[in-house]
Design a protein around this motif. Structure first.
Motif, short mmCIF file in Angstrom:
data_model
loop_
_atom_site.label_atom_id
_atom_site.label_comp_id
_atom_site.label_asym_id
_atom_site.label_seq_id
_atom_site.Cartn_x
_atom_site.Cartn_y
_atom_site.Cartn_z
N PRO A 1 -38.60 25.32 -57.41
CA PRO A 1 -39.77 25.59 -58.26
C PRO A 1 -41.01 24.86 -57.75
O PRO A 1 -40.93 23.72 -57.27
CB PRO A 1 -39.33 25.04 -59.63
N GLY A 2 -42.16 25.52 -57.83
CA GLY A 2 -43.43 24.90 -57.46
C GLY A 2 -43.78 24.99 -56.00
O GLY A 2 -44.81 24.47 -55.57
N LEU A 3 -42.94 25.68 -55.22
CA LEU A 3 -43.17 25.79 -53.78
C LEU A 3 -43.85 27.13 -53.49
O LEU A 3 -43.23 28.18 -53.58
CB LEU A 3 -41.84 25.69 -53.04
N GLU A 4 -45.13 27.09 -53.15
CA GLU A 4 -45.87 28.33 -52.93
C GLU A 4 -45.75 28.80 -51.48
O GLU A 4 -45.66 27.99 -50.55
CB GLU A 4 -47.35 28.14 -53.27
N THR A 5 -45.80 30.13 -51.31
CA THR A 5 -45.77 30.71 -49.97
C THR A 5 -46.91 31.72 -49.85
O THR A 5 -47.46 32.19 -50.86
CB THR A 5 -44.43 31.43 -49.70
N ASN A 6 -47.23 32.08 -48.61
CA ASN A 6 -48.25 33.10 -48.40
C ASN A 6 -47.59 34.47 -48.38
O ASN A 6 -46.38 34.60 -48.59
CB ASN A 6 -49.07 32.83 -47.13
N ARG A 7 -48.36 35.51 -48.08
CA ARG A 7 -47.83 36.88 -48.14
C ARG A 7 -46.73 37.13 -47.10
O ARG A 7 -45.95 38.07 -47.23
CB ARG A 7 -48.97 37.89 -47.98
#
Length: 465
Positions: free
Chosen positions: A404-410
């Motif tokens: 949770p909380g780990l952002e990724t790009n497209r």
């Protein structure tokens, strides 16, 4: 005495006709005499532009000066202050687009052969060095490193030198990541990777194999076990495909799968019963270093014909010139300005050929390269029984989907703050292909170094409080 030759000293290589049928290292390396001679070409520029071009900031003029003096031990010690993996980077780093492209000698001739000298020094030390890596005093602070590829090994090494209790978690049964499953033996012998890894473990770094983060254990559970920071260097191992008809036929591989079977599972050795197709004619689709590796492996495994099929011209190929040159010498055939449209079936689930269409270059696209455009009515069939797709890779979604909380790009790559390499999840850092997508070994090493520095600064401040 200065060597004012305009050309760098050539490095001995195996004869192409011989090496195309074996997996022994192609480049043979400098002798001591050759290394001293080439080191004499360095001008020892006051502002050292070459250092600025190195992602791990090797003290290039300093180590070359020691090579010129014949003090190879001192040269190694200088390199090792900033680079824990010199035998690896000396072989696979694209020096021509980094340190060497900024070399002043390159303005009126060829640059100093920095990579060849780095490789020589590392190889000399492996054969003659007697000192074991000193084990630093532990500070008791636990840090987890996910993945034992170049980013993870570099981060673990730098933190280990500072006394952190570092544990590397590796999904495979052996350490090295892309260094062992992706890069062939003839470019990077696996015994060299093992030696570099052992040097890091000698510092007290722990290695846990067969551990899949996100499945065997999650990042949240690592923090629960007392790890105060986590570095994710899990690479980009998820292959991309074209989405054309026939890609599910038997005999279609991703380059990742093919190279893993050849390198990690040792399909090139008769004593290993590794499943791999005995091909007559192979098409490798793509134009990067991985495509060259796959094509050259297929040739060595026994294919009569190996074709590299690439939709742009050679000028746009992302592979190193050296790799393209070696592939051509070994009999790899290039079908440039061609693009597959479908893979044909023999009616029994296997490949009967690959239909391609000719291309021409139009206006530049977002990458700055001229966009390939189909030539109507130019379709033809390439007679192959095996197709290897080498179109790039993306990170496996396992870690991001379980953290949770780990952002990724497209593209599925982890988002990080470029200055600190920290992700959108506090105390979780990342670098290498997990952040950039498939890139070079040395850029991954540079990311690992930056992350280690940021982790040390953050944990030092936290534990002082």
């Amino acid at each position: 005495m200065a060597n004012m030759s305009a050309a760098k000293l050539p490095m001995p290589e195996q004869d192409p006709a011989v090496r195309s049928r074996n997996f022994e290292e192609v480049a043979q390396g400098y002798t001591a005499e050759m290394a001293v001679e080439e080191a004499g070409r360095c001008l020892h520029c006051k502002n050292s532009p070459c250092v600025a071009g190195c992602p791990v900031n090797i003290r290039i003029p300093e180590f070359i000066a020691k090579v010129a003096e014949g003090d190879f031990q001192a040269a190694y010690e200088i390199i090792h202050t900033t680079n824990t993996l010199p035998a690896i980077s000396g072989r696979v780093c694209p020096q021509e687009s980094q340190c060497e492209c900024l070399c002043v000698r390159g303005k009126k001739g060829e640059p100093v052969a920095i990579g060849r000298l780095e490789r020589f020094v590392a190889d000399w030390y492996r054969e003659h060095g007697t000192e074991k890596t000193a084990k630093p005093a532990s500070n008791g602070v636990k840090v987890a490193v996910v993945g034992s590829g170049p980013a993870g090994l570099t981060c673990a090494s730098d933190l280990g030198k500072l006394g952190y209790a570092v544990t590397i978690f590796e999904a495979f049964h052996t350490a090295g990541g892309v260094l062992v499953y992706g890069i062939p033996q003839f470019r990077l012998p696996k015994e060299i990777v093992r030696h570099e890894v052992e040097g890091i473990l000698d510092m007290g770094v722990e290695l846990r194999l067969d551990t899949v983060i996100g499945k065997t254990i999650t990042i949240d559970e690592l923090f629960e076990q007392g790890y105060q920071a986590v570095f994710v260097g899990s690479g980009a191992g998820l292959p991309m495909f074209m989405g054309i008809p026939g890609e599910t036929l038997s005999g279609v591989y991703s380059a990742n799968e093919y190279l893993t079977r050849v390198n990690l599972m040792k399909a090139y050795l008769e004593e290993y019963d590794t499943p791999i197709k005995k091909s007559r004619a192979v098409a490798v689709v793509g134009g990067g270093n991985v495509a060259m590796d796959a094509a050259r492996c297929a040739k060595r495994i026994g294919a009569e014909h190996v074709y590299v099929v690439y939709r742009r011209s050679e000028a746009e190929m992302p592979a190193r010139n050296e790799e393209i040159h070696h592939a051509r010498e070994e009999g790899i055939e290039f079908h440039l300005l061609n693009n597959p449209t479908r893979i044909l079936s023999d009616g029994k689930g296997s490949i009967a050929g690959m239909e391609c269409i000719k291309m021409e270059l139009g206006e530049p696209d977002a990458s700055g390269r001229r966009r390939p455009v189909e030539v109507p009515g130019s379709e033809f069939v390439l007679d192959v029984d095996t197709v290897i797709m080498s179109l790039g890779t993306t990170p496996n979604p396992l870690i991001r989907s379980t953290t949770p909380g780990l952002e990724t790009n497209r593209k599925g790559c982890l988002v990080v703050h470029e200055d600190t390499m920290e992700t959108t999840r506090p105390h979780v850092y990342a670098g290498g292909d997990a952040v950039t997508g498939a890139a070079t070994v040395i850029l991954a090493m540079g990311a690992g170094k930056r992350a280690a520095k940021s982790i040390h600064e953050a944990l030092s401040a936290k534990n002082e409080d």
